[in-house]
Design a protein around this motif. Structure first.
Motif, short mmCIF file in Angstrom:
data_model
loop_
_atom_site.label_atom_id
_atom_site.label_comp_id
_atom_site.label_asym_id
_atom_site.label_seq_id
_atom_site.Cartn_x
_atom_site.Cartn_y
_atom_site.Cartn_z
N ILE A 344 0.84 -1.21 0.00
CA ILE A 344 0.00 0.00 0.00
C ILE A 344 0.87 1.25 0.00
O ILE A 344 0.60 2.21 -0.73
CB ILE A 344 -0.93 0.00 1.22
N THR A 360 -9.89 0.05 -6.48
CA THR A 360 -10.64 0.58 -5.36
C THR A 360 -11.17 -0.54 -4.47
O THR A 360 -11.14 -0.45 -3.24
CB THR A 360 -11.81 1.46 -5.85
N TYR A 362 -9.86 -3.47 -3.95
CA TYR A 362 -8.77 -3.99 -3.13
C TYR A 362 -8.44 -3.06 -1.96
O TYR A 362 -8.19 -3.51 -0.84
CB TYR A 362 -7.52 -4.23 -3.98
N LEU A 363 -8.45 -1.75 -2.22
CA LEU A 363 -8.15 -0.80 -1.14
C LEU A 363 -9.22 -0.85 -0.06
O LEU A 363 -8.91 -0.84 1.14
CB LEU A 363 -8.05 0.62 -1.69
N THR A 366 -8.83 -3.99 1.93
CA THR A 366 -7.67 -3.86 2.82
C THR A 366 -8.02 -3.01 4.02
O THR A 366 -7.64 -3.31 5.16
CB THR A 366 -6.48 -3.23 2.05
N THR A 377 -3.59 2.97 4.03
CA THR A 377 -4.72 2.86 3.11
C THR A 377 -5.53 4.15 3.10
O THR A 377 -5.96 4.62 2.04
CB THR A 377 -5.62 1.66 3.48
N LEU A 380 -3.60 6.62 1.05
CA LEU A 380 -3.62 6.30 -0.38
C LEU A 380 -4.96 6.68 -1.00
O LEU A 380 -5.01 7.24 -2.11
CB LEU A 380 -3.34 4.81 -0.59
N LEU A 381 -6.05 6.41 -0.31
CA LEU A 381 -7.37 6.78 -0.82
C LEU A 381 -7.53 8.29 -0.94
O LEU A 381 -8.21 8.78 -1.84
CB LEU A 381 -8.46 6.22 0.11
N THR A 388 -8.60 5.99 -8.22
CA THR A 388 -9.71 5.25 -7.64
C THR A 388 -11.04 5.64 -8.28
O THR A 388 -11.15 6.66 -8.96
CB THR A 388 -9.79 5.51 -6.12
#
Length: 515
Positions: A344, A360, A362-363, A366, A377, A380-381, A388
């Motif tokens: 990540i 998206t 997978y995120l 997670t 995470t 990252l989002l 995404t």
């Protein structure tokens, strides 16, 4: 000693050392335009300290048992007073020098000359980014392999409740060693005016008092979360390193996690007893529940950077993107703790793929299932929106997760999820959820609610916050926004000596949180 820019280090120490690195970046001192005036005396502090209790939040220890730890934020004036004392007495440089231990893998200053924030548990994580794998992680494992040459195994030891067990009156021992600090203390108690009472002892006694003021004058424990505590903890352990090395014990450590090289397994108990005896002088003890012995081969490492980089050479199909995530998920299940977190953290502009929706998914999965990767995470989002495709169902999953963590009392997760929702363009929360946050004891989350979701917060909710608020930080933010009067803030926050200081901060529109 490392070649460092002390002026720059001190500046970062002041600005970045206050809030825990785990909090969202909107909790910040450095984003205030007049930050330097807090430390240079332009906004004068009272000579007396207010013993306002530090605000705290809980966070995961990233262990399978779900255990949590508490992180603190001291009252601002007590923190500023401690930093100014360290600056005036040149103690920041002093502690950096003391902490240059050859067995420590948790230095205060990195080889680049930059400050290290290393609250994260080294034994449970992988380095923070792909560059660091080649620069730090793999070389560190190779270094430990060479140092452990000839060992039959590694004895892993951990100090029990390390930060909470540090007795602050031992702070002078960081500079002088236990025996000399004790001699200085006895001479002082005897009212001996002889020059035997040295300046170093006086300076570190002053630091002891200042550090205690951040924790309502308590002598037991350092406040986890501040850089001051990090400096003192590493310096104390480096002082102890000298005594352990004097006993001929071979080992390395990361903060209070020790890896003892065992060359003859018959000597294991004797070595452990020797270590315990030295720690006991400093009122520290080993956590037997975490003690374990690993026979050869004891150091094994996956080159995660190489595995990841193989997927960045072209635009990934859906199947290849699935394989990338599954590869790291499988490594995590096979015992490479932190593999998912590494993935990540490593994802940036060099990773190209076709399906934003799959990425998206997978995120979000997670976020729900891997506690070690939560903060990365979230980040990252927030920072990679162009990669995404957030749908209504994703927003609902985040809201459901927020409710779950509220019910469990998981402070940091609630704070970050509120922060994440705002960055996913959720401008308003439903009233039931807002009230649930207000009725929680998570006052940092309430700060996020008040600052980020103003259209949600009704007058009735403000009055409820006013009634329930306990921490000085939430009370100040409410005072700043006009929800309570100066008199109400001072009474609720237990501020008696630095009333003018906080009044000036309000006039300067100083905020601890930046929307």
């Amino acid at each position: 000693m490392l070649s460092i820019d002390l002026l720059n280090i001190t500046k970062k120490f002041m600005q970045d050392g206050y809030f825990s690195e785990y909090l969202p970046p909107s909790f910040s001192l450095s984003k205030n335009k007049n930050i330097i005036s807090l430390f240079d005396g332009s906004i004068a502090l009272s000579s007396k300290c207010d013993l306002a209790a530090p605000i705290s939040f809980t966070m995961s220890r990233f262990k399978e048992d779900g255990s949590r730890r508490t992180i603190f934020i001291p009252e601002l004036c007590s923190y500023i007073a401690s930093v100014k004392l360290m600056q005036e007495k040149n103690l920041i440089s002093d502690l950096i020098s003391i902490s240059e231990s050859p067995v420590s893998f948790s230095p205060i200053i990195q080889a680049t000359g930059e400050l290290t924030r290393h609250e994260r548990d080294y034994t449970e994580t992988v380095p923070l980014d792909s560059e660091e794998v080649s620069l730090t992680y793999v070389p560190n494992v190779l270094k430990k392999l060479n140092l452990a040459k000839g060992a039959e195994g590694i004895l892993y030891l951990d100090i029990s409740n390390f930060y909470g067990s540090i007795y602050t009156h031992l702070i002078p021992a960081i500079k002088l060693g236990y025996e000399e600090a004790e001699n200085q203390y006895k001479a002082q108690k005897a009212n001996n005016l002889d020059p035997i009472i040295c300046d170093d002892y006086r300076d570190y006694v002053s630091l002891d008092k200042s550090v205690r003021n951040m924790n309502c004058a308590r002598t037991n424990g350092l406040l986890t979360g501040t850089m001051i505590s990090q400096f003192l903890a590493e310096a104390l352990l480096s002082r102890i390193d000298k005594e352990l090395q004097g006993e001929g014990i071979k080992y390395v450590r990361y903060v209070d996690d020790y890896e003892i090289f065992i060359y003859d397994e018959r000597q294991t108990v004797k070595l452990k007893n020797s270590i315990e005896n030295i720690l006991k002088k400093y009122f520290l003890s080993i956590n037997d529940e975490k003690t374990r012995y690993v026979k050869f081969p004891y150091y094994m490492v996956e080159n995660l950077k190489k595995i990841y980089s193989d997927y960045t050479k072209h635009n990934l199909s859906d199947e290849e993107l699935m394989k990338l995530f599954n590869t790291f998920y499988n490594m995590e299940q096979d015992g490479v703790k932190g593999a998912i977190r590494f993935l990540i953290k490593s994802i940036n502009s060099d990773l190209k793929f076709r399906s934003k929706e799959l990425f998206t998914t997978y995120l979000v999965n997670t976020l729900v299932n891997d506690s070690r990767s939560l903060i990365k995470t979230y980040e990252l989002l927030i920072t990679n929106k162009n990669k995404t495709s957030i749908q209504k169902q994703d927003i609902q999953i985040v809201k459901n997760l927020l409710e779950q963590h509220l019910d469990k009392g998981n402070d940091l997760e609630v704070i970050w999820l509120l922060y994440l929702l705002k960055h996913l363009n959720v401008k308003k929360l439903n009233a039931q959820l807002a009230r649930k946050i207000i009725y929680s004891s998570n006052e940092l989350a309430i700060v996020v609610l008040l600052e980020e979701y103003k259209s949600t917060v009704t007058e009735k909710m403000k009055n409820e916050c006013k009634t329930r608020a306990k921490s000085w930080l939430l009370c100040y933010q409410m005072f700043l926004r006009g929800y309570i009067t100066k008199a109400e803030f001072l009474e609720k926050a237990n501020i008696k000596h630095n009333t003018d200081f906080y009044a000036i901060l309000k006039r300067k529109d100083f905020s601890f949180y930046h929307s």
